[in-house]
Design a protein around this motif. Structure first.
Motif, PDB file in Angstrom:
ATOM      1  N   ASN A 350     -23.147  -9.330 -16.165  1.00 39.32           N
ATOM      2  CA  ASN A 350     -23.482  -9.183 -14.752  1.00 39.32           C
ATOM      3  C   ASN A 350     -22.370  -8.502 -13.956  1.00 39.32           C
ATOM      4  N   GLY A 351     -22.763  -7.893 -12.848  1.00 40.25           N
ATOM      5  CA  GLY A 351     -21.786  -7.278 -11.969  1.00 40.25           C
ATOM      6  C   GLY A 351     -21.134  -8.298 -11.055  1.00 40.25           C
ATOM      7  N   TYR A 352     -19.934  -8.009 -10.602  1.00 39.66           N
ATOM      8  CA  TYR A 352     -19.177  -8.896  -9.718  1.00 39.66           C
ATOM      9  C   TYR A 352     -19.068  -8.209  -8.352  1.00 39.66           C
ATOM     10  N   ALA A 353     -19.725  -8.769  -7.344  1.00 38.35           N
ATOM     11  CA  ALA A 353     -19.740  -8.167  -5.997  1.00 38.35           C
ATOM     12  C   ALA A 353     -18.313  -7.938  -5.510  1.00 38.35           C
ATOM     13  N   TYR A 354     -18.069  -6.721  -4.995  1.00 38.91           N
ATOM     14  CA  TYR A 354     -16.690  -6.290  -4.757  1.00 38.91           C
ATOM     15  C   TYR A 354     -16.222  -6.442  -3.317  1.00 38.91           C
ATOM     16  N   ARG A 355     -17.084  -6.225  -2.315  1.00 39.34           N
ATOM     17  CA  ARG A 355     -16.634  -6.091  -0.922  1.00 39.34           C
ATOM     18  C   ARG A 355     -15.867  -7.312  -0.416  1.00 39.34           C
ATOM     19  N   ALA A 356     -16.450  -8.500  -0.567  1.00 41.10           N
ATOM     20  CA  ALA A 356     -15.813  -9.707  -0.032  1.00 41.10           C
ATOM     21  C   ALA A 356     -14.496  -9.984  -0.745  1.00 41.10           C
ATOM     22  N   PHE A 357     -14.461  -9.735  -2.057  1.00 40.10           N
ATOM     23  CA  PHE A 357     -13.211  -9.911  -2.810  1.00 40.10           C
ATOM     24  C   PHE A 357     -12.120  -9.011  -2.254  1.00 40.10           C
ATOM     25  N   GLU A 358     -12.440  -7.734  -1.998  1.00 33.10           N
ATOM     26  CA  GLU A 358     -11.431  -6.800  -1.501  1.00 33.10           C
ATOM     27  C   GLU A 358     -10.859  -7.270  -0.171  1.00 33.10           C
ATOM     28  N   GLU A 359     -11.735  -7.710   0.750  1.00 28.45           N
ATOM     29  CA  GLU A 359     -11.266  -8.149   2.068  1.00 28.45           C
ATOM     30  C   GLU A 359     -10.285  -9.310   1.942  1.00 28.45           C
ATOM     31  N   THR A 360     -10.619 -10.281   1.092  1.00 23.48           N
ATOM     32  CA  THR A 360      -9.720 -11.431   0.920  1.00 23.48           C
ATOM     33  C   THR A 360      -8.410 -11.015   0.266  1.00 23.48           C
ATOM     34  N   ALA A 361      -8.498 -10.144  -0.751  1.00 22.60           N
ATOM     35  CA  ALA A 361      -7.285  -9.682  -1.422  1.00 22.60           C
ATOM     36  C   ALA A 361      -6.370  -8.956  -0.447  1.00 22.60           C
ATOM     37  N   LEU A 362      -6.950  -8.131   0.437  1.00 19.41           N
ATOM     38  CA  LEU A 362      -6.137  -7.445   1.443  1.00 19.41           C
ATOM     39  C   LEU A 362      -5.512  -8.442   2.404  1.00 19.41           C
ATOM     40  N   ASP A 363      -6.275  -9.459   2.800  1.00 18.53           N
ATOM     41  CA  ASP A 363      -5.737 -10.479   3.707  1.00 18.53           C
ATOM     42  C   ASP A 363      -4.531 -11.183   3.081  1.00 18.53           C
ATOM     43  N   LEU A 364      -4.627 -11.444   1.789  1.00 13.17           N
ATOM     44  CA  LEU A 364      -3.570 -12.214   1.126  1.00 13.17           C
ATOM     45  C   LEU A 364      -2.327 -11.382   0.797  1.00 13.17           C
ATOM     46  N   PHE A 365      -2.552 -10.146   0.330  1.00  9.41           N
ATOM     47  CA  PHE A 365      -1.449  -9.412  -0.290  1.00  9.41           C
ATOM     48  C   PHE A 365      -0.997  -8.155   0.442  1.00  9.41           C
ATOM     49  N   LEU A 366      -1.781  -7.647   1.385  1.00  7.23           N
ATOM     50  CA  LEU A 366      -1.462  -6.333   1.915  1.00  7.23           C
ATOM     51  C   LEU A 366      -0.129  -6.300   2.643  1.00  7.23           C
ATOM     52  N   ASP A 367       0.170  -7.345   3.404  1.00 10.84           N
ATOM     53  CA  ASP A 367       1.449  -7.311   4.121  1.00 10.84           C
ATOM     54  C   ASP A 367       2.622  -7.388   3.147  1.00 10.84           C
ATOM     55  N   LEU A 368       2.373  -7.922   1.923  1.00 13.25           N
ATOM     56  CA  LEU A 368       3.420  -7.941   0.900  1.00 13.25           C
ATOM     57  C   LEU A 368       3.547  -6.582   0.231  1.00 13.25           C
ATOM     58  N   ALA A 369       2.393  -5.919   0.019  1.00 11.97           N
ATOM     59  CA  ALA A 369       2.392  -4.654  -0.711  1.00 11.97           C
ATOM     60  C   ALA A 369       2.821  -3.483   0.151  1.00 11.97           C
ATOM     61  N   LEU A 370       2.393  -3.481   1.410  1.00 20.67           N
ATOM     62  CA  LEU A 370       2.686  -2.340   2.274  1.00 20.67           C
ATOM     63  C   LEU A 370       4.076  -2.463   2.879  1.00 20.67           C
ATOM     64  N   ASP A 371       5.078  -2.307   2.035  1.00 20.98           N
ATOM     65  CA  ASP A 371       6.434  -2.316   2.569  1.00 20.98           C
ATOM     66  C   ASP A 371       6.761  -0.931   3.110  1.00 20.98           C
ATOM     67  N   ASP A 372       8.002  -0.701   3.456  1.00 21.61           N
ATOM     68  CA  ASP A 372       8.367   0.527   4.164  1.00 21.61           C
ATOM     69  C   ASP A 372       8.224   1.797   3.334  1.00 21.61           C
ATOM     70  N   ARG A 373       7.970   1.670   2.020  1.00 23.51           N
ATOM     71  CA  ARG A 373       7.756   2.872   1.225  1.00 23.51           C
ATOM     72  C   ARG A 373       6.507   3.625   1.654  1.00 23.51           C
TER      73      ARG A 373
END
Length: 561
Positions: A350-373
């Motif tokens: 089966n497929g794994y719905a992607y949209r909601a997962f992406e939003e949560t992943a961005l909420d959790l990790f984006l401020d960690l990943a988007l450093d000054d680089r």
């Protein structure tokens, strides 16, 4: 009677206009064939191949391959090989030139020379043999003399270029599309508009946009190509992805003159051309270009749709998992699916719905990943990052230079020893300067306030939802590159309760978060044995992940408070 035309030009002639050289040879050879009643059935061309060095006779060259075909008996007796003049076929010593002519003619293939209207067949008379031998000797001696003069002239020009004296810009043959020589040939004139396009290409690559997309965006914006280009059927000049990719690896944008062939192959003159792209942007763009090559089976567009392209795996079979889209009632639904399912090699169907997962992943990790680089650096930070990239380039050059000396001079030589010692001193000096610059970068990066960082992160997320396709794609490319910089792997599998989940594992194993297809966090693992997971990874990995670890510790402290 069938005839084969052979054309050739050397590297020196290439600088003077290879197209004209080949066209003239073709015209004269065709005229001879027409006058003799021969039918031209093939044209063999060798580009940038020296007859004086015998490069055109090598197995990968046109005339060398012709000789192999001759030995296999592919040409019938009576076939004619036409060359514009004897020097196109050989400028080697007399014995080699005559041996080659006899090997060709003894099987019945004739050799015709257009400029003298001569035809050499098998078993020539003594007079013909002597005449041909004399011509071959003159041709070889003339080539040797011209080669010596050319090498001496180029050596003098190289020295002038190193000192920026006289008409030193003439050292370069074909110029990049954004440069012209000054009338005195002692400097450069920059076409700022074209240089700006090159800078744009590098910045888009640094943002994570692929070559194909960059090419399309250039053409969509109606920007006129310069240098090499492709053409549509209507004859409209447009950018080609090969040209864009060549620009992204060209040393010229950094100011380096690095001839790939000829007597100076492997040598470099730094600052020969004006630098048109900052060193920091060059480093980022090429790192991103290399990283995209490692994403197997994922196009650039797919990489902007699935922010975790290339690191998404099936938790059941371990194969790659890719993003697909289904359409229901006119609306698209992206989902992740194991690539092994289509081959009948995995039960995780089966497929794994992607949209909601992406939003949560961005909420959790984006401020960690988007450093000054991932933001345009200005002020102290920008200067420090640019200088770091310049030092890295200088270090690589000096290390390569030292290594070449060590490899090429195996016997003791006092002068070489001095040069190696100087190169070692330069490497030590640059290494110390690099340490200072890295400390300056850490200091400058720390001056970015938390609220400013979060505002910039929010701006990127807003841009990723823009209605403007180019803005959206560029922002999502940046998001994908940022997320993949800290996420080691994403596994799709069912949890113990049977629900479909995404297990996000950060690089170095410092944290794992399980998110379901509705975007809910199902599990959060960052500690084991009473201490953070990152304390269990090797010290060198901890040092590499230091910025991320500091942010994770700060997050944990805020949660406890």
């Amino acid at each position: 009677m069938d005839a084969i035309i052979y054309r050739r030009f050397s590297s020196d002639e290439q600088e003077k206009g290879s197209s004209d050289t080949l066209a003239r040879q073709q015209e004269r050879c065709e005229a001879l064939a027409q006058a003799r009643g021969w039918t031209v059935v093939e044209t063999i061309t060798d580009k940038s191949k020296s007859a004086f060095k015998g490069e055109h006779l090598r197995p990968d060259a046109g005339l060398g391959q012709f000789l192999e075909r001759l030995r296999r008996g592919e040409f019938t007796p009576g076939t004619v090989l036409i060359a514009d003049n004897l020097s196109r076929l050989s400028r080697r010593p007399v014995d080699e030139a005559m041996a080659w002519i006899f090997e060709v003619t003894r099987v019945g293939v004739q050799i015709a020379i257009a400029d003298t209207n001569e035809v050499f067949a098998a078993n020539p008379s003594m007079g013909d043999f002597l005449a041909t031998s004399i011509k071959a000797a003159f041709s070889h001696e003339d080539s040797r003399r011209k080669s010596d003069m050319t090498r001496a002239s180029k050596a003098r020009l190289w020295k002038l270029a190193e000192r920026r004296e006289g008409r030193w810009t003439n050292l370069a043959g074909r110029l990049p599309g954004w440069l012209e020589r000054t009338p005195e040939c002692n400097g450069w004139i920059i076409d700022e508009e074209r240089a700006g396009i090159v800078d744009r290409i590098y910045r888009q690559s640094a943002d994570g946009i692929g070559v194909v997309t960059i090419t399309r965006m250039l053409n969509d914006d109606g920007l006129e190509p310069f240098g090499e280009e492709r053409r549509h059927g209507a004859g409209k000049r447009q950018w080609g992805r090969t040209h864009v990719r060549q620009l992204l690896v060209s040393p010229i944008v950094e100011g380096d003159y690095r001839p790939a062939v000829g007597m100076f192959a492997g040598q470099v003159i730094h600052g020969f051309y004006p630098r048109i792209v900052d060193a920091d942007i060059v480093a980022q763009a090429r790192a991103a270009l290399t990283a995209r090559k490692k994403v197997q089976g994922q196009g650039t567009k797919a990489g902007t749709l699935n922010l975790f392209a290339g690191v998404t795996k099936c938790g059941e079979c371990g194969r790659n998992a890719a993003l697909s889209t289904s359409v229901q009632k006119g609306r698209s639904y992206p989902y992740i699916r194991c690539e092994g399912v289509g081959e009948g090699r995995c039960e995780n169907r089966n497929g794994y719905a992607y949209r909601a997962f992406e939003e949560t992943a961005l909420d959790l990790f984006l401020d960690l990943a988007l450093d000054d680089r991932f933001f345009a650096a200005t002020g102290e930070l920008g200067k420090a990052r640019t200088r770091k990239a310049e030092i890295e380039k200088e270090l690589n050059d000096r290390r390569a230079f030292k290594l070449n000396l060590i490899r090429n001079f195996t016997t003791p030589d006092p002068e070489v020893a001095v040069v190696i010692h100087e190169a070692t001193a330069d490497i030590d000096r640059l290494t110390l300067e690099m340490e200072e610059v890295e400390r300056a970068i850490q200091t400058a990066s720390g001056k970015v306030a938390d609220f400013e960082h979060l505002r910039r992160v929010g701006d990127i997320r807003d841009a990723a939802k823009s209605e403007d396709e180019a803005t959206k794609m560029q922002a999502r490319a940046k998001l994908g590159r940022a997320m993949r910089s800290i996420v080691g792997e994403v596994e799709i599998k069912r949890d113990p309760e049977g629900e479909k989940t995404f297990d996000v594992i950060l690089k170095g194993g410092v944290m794992m978060v399980r998110i379901d297809t509705k975007g809910r966090v199902k599990a959060h693992l960052d500690q084991m044995f009473g201490e953070p997971l990152w304390t269990r990874i090797p010290a060198e990995h901890q040092e590499m992940l230091a910025p991320l670890i500091r942010r994770l510790e700060a997050r944990r402290a805020s949660e406890v408070a």
